[in-house]
Enzyme design. Structure first.
Site, PDB file in Angstrom:
ATOM      1  N   ASP A  90       0.319  -6.434  -6.531  1.00 52.90           N
ATOM      2  CA  ASP A  90       0.991  -5.139  -6.374  1.00 52.90           C
ATOM      3  C   ASP A  90       2.226  -5.228  -5.489  1.00 52.90           C
ATOM      4  O   ASP A  90       2.370  -6.122  -4.653  1.00 52.90           O
ATOM      5  CB  ASP A  90       0.027  -4.087  -5.819  1.00 52.90           C
ATOM      6  CG  ASP A  90      -0.634  -4.519  -4.514  1.00 52.90           C
ATOM      7  OD1 ASP A  90      -0.878  -5.725  -4.329  1.00 52.90           O
ATOM      8  OD2 ASP A  90      -0.936  -3.637  -3.678  1.00 52.90           O
ATOM      9  N   GLU A 156      -3.803  -4.688  -3.279  1.00 49.17           N
ATOM     10  CA  GLU A 156      -4.088  -5.265  -1.959  1.00 49.17           C
ATOM     11  C   GLU A 156      -3.504  -4.394  -0.857  1.00 49.17           C
ATOM     12  O   GLU A 156      -4.058  -4.306   0.234  1.00 49.17           O
ATOM     13  CB  GLU A 156      -3.521  -6.690  -1.866  1.00 49.17           C
ATOM     14  CG  GLU A 156      -3.949  -7.456  -0.606  1.00 49.17           C
ATOM     15  CD  GLU A 156      -3.182  -7.076   0.646  1.00 49.17           C
ATOM     16  OE1 GLU A 156      -3.786  -7.076   1.737  1.00 49.17           O
ATOM     17  OE2 GLU A 156      -1.973  -6.763   0.537  1.00 49.17           O
ATOM     18  N   GLU A 157      -2.377  -3.747  -1.142  1.00 51.43           N
ATOM     19  CA  GLU A 157      -1.741  -2.893  -0.141  1.00 51.43           C
ATOM     20  C   GLU A 157      -2.479  -1.570   0.049  1.00 51.43           C
ATOM     21  O   GLU A 157      -2.104  -0.765   0.894  1.00 51.43           O
ATOM     22  CB  GLU A 157      -0.288  -2.610  -0.539  1.00 51.43           C
ATOM     23  CG  GLU A 157       0.600  -3.838  -0.645  1.00 51.43           C
ATOM     24  CD  GLU A 157       0.875  -4.498   0.698  1.00 51.43           C
ATOM     25  OE1 GLU A 157       0.467  -3.936   1.735  1.00 51.43           O
ATOM     26  OE2 GLU A 157       1.496  -5.583   0.713  1.00 51.43           O
ATOM     27  N   HIS A 388       7.630  -6.413   4.275  1.00 50.10           N
ATOM     28  CA  HIS A 388       7.538  -4.948   4.214  1.00 50.10           C
ATOM     29  C   HIS A 388       8.841  -4.276   4.636  1.00 50.10           C
ATOM     30  O   HIS A 388       8.833  -3.123   5.078  1.00 50.10           O
ATOM     31  CB  HIS A 388       6.368  -4.414   5.053  1.00 50.10           C
ATOM     32  CG  HIS A 388       5.022  -4.670   4.446  1.00 50.10           C
ATOM     33  ND1 HIS A 388       4.008  -3.726   4.435  1.00 50.10           N
ATOM     34  CD2 HIS A 388       4.512  -5.749   3.820  1.00 50.10           C
ATOM     35  CE1 HIS A 388       2.943  -4.233   3.838  1.00 50.10           C
ATOM     36  NE2 HIS A 388       3.229  -5.467   3.457  1.00 50.10           N
TER      37      HIS A 388
END
Length: 416
Positions: A90, A156-157, A388
């Site tokens: 993702d 996963e996030e 990020h």
């Protein structure tokens, strides 16, 4: 005996050529995913691309696991243990800021806010690496004693609010069964680690992550007459200040690190009105279960007590996001020679624990697991762009070491 020793015994000395051939494909896949990112639980096109590749290799492929997850099964020519290799697929709600030819221009709405979508953490690299490993291993399955399970995991996030997802849902839907997995391995590209290096930490490597929400209730009044109301913004400020003393004055930081961060405050509608309520959202990161229990207990007590002291009320709710990413000591000792075989003795370095979180940890609660970092630092940079962030960047020449590492681990784990 290492896999390369096994290859030589069987006369198949063309593995290095296979790595050379697959490297350009891995980079091409990575750039494709980078240009076409998809958010958590929405990785439909990504999943299709992965599944088509695995099917072309002749693997048994399952799709739609945990919404958009893909699992490929490669059975060796003889029976044995089962190893799992995992990649997250993702992307993030981040607007990319660079001049790459394959830059993401995708836009969407995330939680009511218009935003870009970008692989600002490196999951595109992980996916491409694992696709490359699947291609290499499928060409050498006559040397595999046992089974390889390729896990391409969504979210996963973290899944969108109100949805299940990630490794928790993968486990719930049986990804570690049929056949039962004996050990699982994962990696993460790091923009701050030199290309060619692998970093690892036995035991607790990454933190347990809790999301907390604090609701503060005051009494609304005109901004010119604060004495007639109870100011929830003032109370919020005092709570934030108080929470930090739990870390600085109550936590045994020589044992393990811990972090409390408030990332969002919502309150009020107008400059001259003291509002009735406020909401604080933040994160707690811990590496020690006893410290986690103590800190959560003190956060609850401090939140309620501070609000009461200023005439208001407050409550706190915790939501668990990840467990401690715990690298099994025996597994680390067993597989370190494999990593040193491909990266070189001096390029595999032990590091200290970090307070970031990773939902690979939930697999490790069920079976032995080993998660390590792969170097991807861009050339000629002293301050590499952070994960990020809009400027995140990696050097793709580091990807092939990830392919080699997973390949070496697989053969050594299954054949030794």
């Amino acid at each position: 005996m290492s896999f390369f020793g096994i290859i030589n015994i069987y006369g198949q000395n063309n593995l290095e050529k296979q790595f050379i051939d697959v490297e350009s494909k891995v980079i091409e896949w990575r750039q494709h995913f980078h240009q076409n990112p998809e958010l958590s639980n929405r990785e439909f096109k990504t999943a299709n691309t992965i599944a088509e590749h695995l099917e072309a290799l002749g693997l048994e492929v399952s799709t739609g696991i945990a919404h958009t997850g893909v699992v490929g099964l490669l059975k060796g020519n003889s029976s044995g243990k089962t190893i799992a290799l995992r990649a997250d697929i993702d992307a993030l709600p981040v607007t990319e800021r660079n001049d790459l030819s394959y830059k993401s221009t995708i836009e969407t709405e995330f939680l009511g806010t218009k935003t870009g979508v970008a692989h600002a953490c490196g999951h595109d690299a992980h996916t491409a690496i694992l696709m490359g490993v699947a291609e290499i291993l499928s060409k050498n399955k006559d040397q595999i004693k046992g089974t390889v399970k390729f896990i391409f995991q969504p979210a996963e996030e973290g899944p969108p609010p109100g949805e299940e997802g990630g490794s928790k849902l993968m486990i719930k839907e049986g990804v570690l069964e049929n056949p039962k997995v004996d050990a699982i391995f994962g990696l993460h590209i790091r923009s701050g680690v030199d290309v060619g290096q692998i970093h690892y930490k036995p035991g607790g490597a990454m933190a347990a992550v809790e999301r907390f929400t604090i609701n503060v209730k005051g009494k609304q009044t005109h901004g010119s007459e604060p004495w007639l109301g109870v100011d929830p913004i003032l109370i919020s400020a005092k709570i934030i200040d108080g929470l930090q003393t739990i870390i600085s004055r109550e936590s045994e930081l020589i044992n393990e690190a811990a972090v409390i961060s408030v990332g969002k405050i919502t309150s009020g509608v107008r400059f001259n009105i003291i509002p009735e309520s406020a909401e604080l959202i933040g994160t707690l990161r811990t590496l020690d279960p006893k410290m986690k229990t103590h800190i959560m207990k003190r956060m609850k007590a401090m939140t309620e007590t501070i609000a009461k002291a200023y005439g208001g009320e407050a409550s706190i709710v915790f939501e668990n996001f990840t467990a401690v990413t715990y690298n099994n000591h025996n597994l680390v000792s067993q597989m370190l020679p494999s990593l040193k075989q491909v990266a070189g003795q001096n390029n595999v370095l032990q590091i200290k624990a970090e307070t970031i979180g990773e939902d690979f940890s939930y697999y490790q609660e069920k079976i032995p697991g080993f998660y390590f970092y792969l170097g991807g630092k861009p050339k000629n940079t002293t301050n590499p762009p952070l994960h990020h962030t809009p400027d995140f960047l990696i050097d793709e020449s580091g990807l092939i070491l990830g392919v080699k590492a997973f390949t070496q681990i697989t053969f050594d784990f299954l054949n030794n």
